[in-house]
Each structure stands twice: as C-alpha cells, then as structure tokens.
Scaffold this active site. Structure first.
Site, PDB file in Angstrom:
ATOM      1  N   TYR A   1       5.779  -6.719   3.459  1.00 13.73           N
ATOM      2  CA  TYR A   1       4.558  -6.159   4.023  1.00 13.73           C
ATOM      3  C   TYR A   1       4.441  -6.529   5.503  1.00 13.73           C
ATOM      4  O   TYR A   1       4.136  -5.676   6.351  1.00 13.73           O
ATOM      5  CB  TYR A   1       3.343  -6.679   3.259  1.00 13.73           C
ATOM      6  CG  TYR A   1       2.017  -6.285   3.866  1.00 13.73           C
ATOM      7  CD1 TYR A   1       1.543  -4.983   3.736  1.00 13.73           C
ATOM      8  CD2 TYR A   1       1.234  -7.220   4.552  1.00 13.73           C
ATOM      9  CE1 TYR A   1       0.321  -4.610   4.297  1.00 13.73           C
ATOM     10  CE2 TYR A   1       0.018  -6.857   5.107  1.00 13.73           C
ATOM     11  CZ  TYR A   1      -0.430  -5.552   4.983  1.00 13.73           C
ATOM     12  OH  TYR A   1      -1.635  -5.197   5.541  1.00 13.73           O
TER      13      TYR A   1
ATOM     14  N   GLY B   1      -4.787   8.145   3.426  1.00 14.60           N
ATOM     15  CA  GLY B   1      -5.370   7.144   2.539  1.00 14.60           C
ATOM     16  C   GLY B   1      -6.879   7.123   2.605  1.00 14.60           C
ATOM     17  O   GLY B   1      -7.500   6.063   2.535  1.00 14.60           O
TER      18      GLY B   1
ATOM     19  N   GLY C   1     -10.053   3.738   4.857  1.00 14.19           N
ATOM     20  CA  GLY C   1      -9.844   5.154   5.153  1.00 14.19           C
ATOM     21  C   GLY C   1     -11.055   5.996   4.808  1.00 14.19           C
ATOM     22  O   GLY C   1     -11.446   6.892   5.562  1.00 14.19           O
TER      23      GLY C   1
ATOM     24  N   ASN D   1      -9.133   8.265   0.540  1.00 16.19           N
ATOM     25  CA  ASN D   1      -9.909   8.350  -0.704  1.00 16.19           C
ATOM     26  C   ASN D   1     -10.426   6.996  -1.175  1.00 16.19           C
ATOM     27  O   ASN D   1     -11.029   6.892  -2.243  1.00 16.19           O
ATOM     28  CB  ASN D   1      -9.084   9.011  -1.814  1.00 16.19           C
ATOM     29  CG  ASN D   1      -7.811   8.245  -2.125  1.00 16.19           C
ATOM     30  OD1 ASN D   1      -7.411   7.354  -1.366  1.00 16.19           O
ATOM     31  ND2 ASN D   1      -7.168   8.575  -3.226  1.00 16.19           N
ATOM     32  N   THR D   2     -10.226   5.960  -0.358  1.00 18.10           N
ATOM     33  CA  THR D   2     -10.707   4.637  -0.745  1.00 18.10           C
ATOM     34  C   THR D   2     -10.750   3.710   0.467  1.00 18.10           C
ATOM     35  O   THR D   2     -10.123   3.979   1.501  1.00 18.10           O
ATOM     36  CB  THR D   2      -9.800   4.018  -1.834  1.00 18.10           C
ATOM     37  OG1 THR D   2     -10.375   2.805  -2.307  1.00 18.10           O
ATOM     38  CG2 THR D   2      -8.406   3.735  -1.300  1.00 18.10           C
ATOM     39  N   GLY D   3     -11.495   2.633   0.366  1.00 16.50           N
ATOM     40  CA  GLY D   3     -11.464   1.547   1.339  1.00 16.50           C
ATOM     41  C   GLY D   3     -11.757   1.928   2.776  1.00 16.50           C
ATOM     42  O   GLY D   3     -12.660   2.718   3.071  1.00 16.50           O
TER      43      GLY D   3
END
EC number: 1.1.1.300
Length: 335
Positions: free
Chosen positions: A219, A48, A54, A50-52
């Site tokens: 979640y 993950g 990560g 590619n954003t945030g």
C-alpha cells in the site's frame, strides 16, 4: 497514596480521552476547504465515489452545481448514493458509471463511454428521460478510489492489486481523459495519496510483488507512486492549463481498512480521533476548487496546505522511470 492514585487514573483514562476527543479530533482535522467557488456548467469525475471520502467529495461538488460522475465498481450501490446526493443537494446531474480499476478493459470502456456515448439522465422537474450529446468537457478529475492491505492478489491484467488499482488504474484513466481535460482547461487532476508514502519504495525489480510481498508496504509503495505520478504529470502538463495535485486526506473512518482485521481494530480503538469522511474530503476539495493554486501544480497537500514529501517522492529520475515503466505495462506510447 500514590499507589491508590495510579489505578484510579487508569480507570479514569478512557473517560478523560472520551471528553477530550472532540478537541483532539479538531486539532488533527484542522484543514478545511474555505473556497466559495460555485461550479454550474462544470463537469467532474470522482472515482470510488460510492463511499467514504469519494462520496463526500462528490456530494460537495454536486452541492456547488457541478455535473458529477460517480465512477465506481459497484453500480447498484453507486445508484443509491447518487439518489441520496440528488435528494440532499437538489442537483439531478449526478450520474453513475461503471469503473473497475482492477481491469483495464473496464477503464477503457468507462473512458469510451464518457467521451463518446449518448448520456441519458432523468430530469425530476419534467419526469422524462432526455437524450444528451456526448460529454464535451471535463474540468476536474479526482482519482480517489483505492485498496489497502489486500492479501496478495492480482488484477485482471496480472498486476499486483495495490500498484494495479491505486497507481496503474488511475494512470491509464488519466491518460485516456487527458485530451478532454486539456480541451476544457483550466482543469485539474487530484490524486489521493497518503502519509504512508514515507514508508514506500519503488522496487522496479519487484513492482508486482512476486519476489517478496508485504500487504502494508505494498500500500505504501502504491501511495508513493501516486505522488511520483503527480509530479511527473505536472512537469509534462506545464503550459497546458491542466494542473495536478496529490493529497493526504488524513486518517479517515472508511471502508479502506476492510481487508485488515488489525487495522479495523485500530480504527475502532481510536475512532474518537479519526477523521470523518467529510473531514477527509476537505483537502481534495481544496485542491479541486481553490483559486490561484495553479502555481503549486505538482505539489502534495495535507490539511489544505502544501506538505513535505519523502526524499524518494522528490526523485525526478524515479518519477520519469516509473512513468515509462507504467506506459510499457499498459501498452501506452512512451514519449
């Protein structure tokens, strides 16, 4: 007089909160990775990325000289992020590989490619593609990717989306890369969990949410599974040179809330108090980099310190049973 002051205070409240926001955010974001460790010659995989959180984690590890694999579902977006990180850090060894954690075929393909394929990357200095033999090492695996509050849906393999992506996907990925991590020891595995695990329960009779389902609780259950997995993995890896940690990154401005209009509204309303992705990455970086952390393998961290977990998260019986059930669902040998 009092009657006049109350409406005035209400009018001033947004302004006062705005002015106080930097200090409040600083108070809520106290954890900072202070390690100065450099990583030349080290190999890292971040899911993950590619954003945030990560992306920020990968950027910092690349800044320190590591060869970083961005393992993400959206390869096109990943390539853009890789180029951004390469430009920012000057490190050209930032590579993108396809990984869809909702599909075990994709997970197995990623692992096979990482372990056996010829890697090709562009060296900016000579402007030429250079073939390289299979990846010989893996020093850090950061299981960062995740989904949150999805409407009820299933993965390609029929698992409920939260438990399938957040837990089972990373469980399988870790299993497939574990021998490489052992060969590369000392090495580390970081599993991104959440404070939300306190509301989680492992309902073995309803693991796939078919009997009853709540997106928010699903979640929470998956984040509890992350901690239980970390603890059982640490127990099994004692003496191997591989250590593992779970982390709560904090409440972070990210795409994780994209499935919930309510959560997006809440994030917007309290945006002044929410961590940036860079702040949210600090505890993952702390667990990946800080020297002398080996004795704390299996622990849960928040704001770069060991954090308290729920009673269910400390239950060794549940952790071992979840391990066995996970192996059974994924077709892995139970040992």
């Amino acid at each position: 007089m009092v009657e006049l002051m109350f409406p005035l205070l209400l009018l001033l409240l947004p302004f006062l909160l705005y002015m106080a926001a930097p200090q409040i955010r600083k108070m809520l974001s106290s954890g900072v990775c202070t390690s100065t460790v450099q990583l030349p010659g080290k190999v890292v995989v971040v899911t993950g990325a590619n954003t945030g959180i990560g992306k920020e984690t990968a950027k910092e590890l690349a800044q320190r000289g590591a060869r970083v694999y961005l393992a993400c579902r959206d390869v096109e977006k990943g390539e853009l992020v890789a180029k951004e990180i390469q430009t920012t850090t000057g490190n050209q060894q930032v590579l993108v590989r396809k990984l869809d954690l909702s599909d075990t075929k994709s997970i197995r393909a990623f692992a096979k490619g990482f372990l056996a394929a010829w890697e090709v990357f562009l060296l900016r200095e000579v402007d030429a593609t250079i073939p390289k033999s299979k990846e010989k090492h893996l020093h850090v695996l950061i299981n960062n990717a995740g989904v949150m509050m999805c409407p009820y849906s299933k993965t390609a393999d029929g698992f409920e989306m939260h438990i399938g992506v957040n837990h089972l996907g990373h469980f399988l990925l870790t299993h497939l890369l574990l021998e490489k991590l052992k060969e590369s020891a000392p090495s580390r595995i970081v599993n991104v969990s959440s404070l939300a695990h306190h509301l989680g329960r492992i309902h073995f009779h309803n693991l796939q949410g078919e009997k009853f389902y709540n997106a928010g609780l699903a979640y929470c259950h998956s984040k509890l599974a992350n901690i239980l997995f970390t603890q059982e993995l640490a127990r099994r890896l004692k003496g191997s040179g591989v250590t593992t940690y779970s982390v709560h990154p904090g409440t972070v401005q990210s795409e994780l809330v994209r499935h919930s209009s309510f959560m997006r509204w809440m994030w917007w309303l309290f945006s002044f108090f929410i961590k940036t992705p860079q702040q949210g990455a600090q505890t993952s970086l702390h667990c990946a980099l800080t020297e002398g952390l080996e004795i704390l393998s299996g622990n849960h961290f928040s704001d770069c310190h060991v954090a308290w977990v729920s009673a269910q998260a400390r239950n060794e019986t549940i952790a071992r049973r979840l391990w066995d059930v996970s192996c059974d669902l994924l077709g892995l040998p139970i040992d």
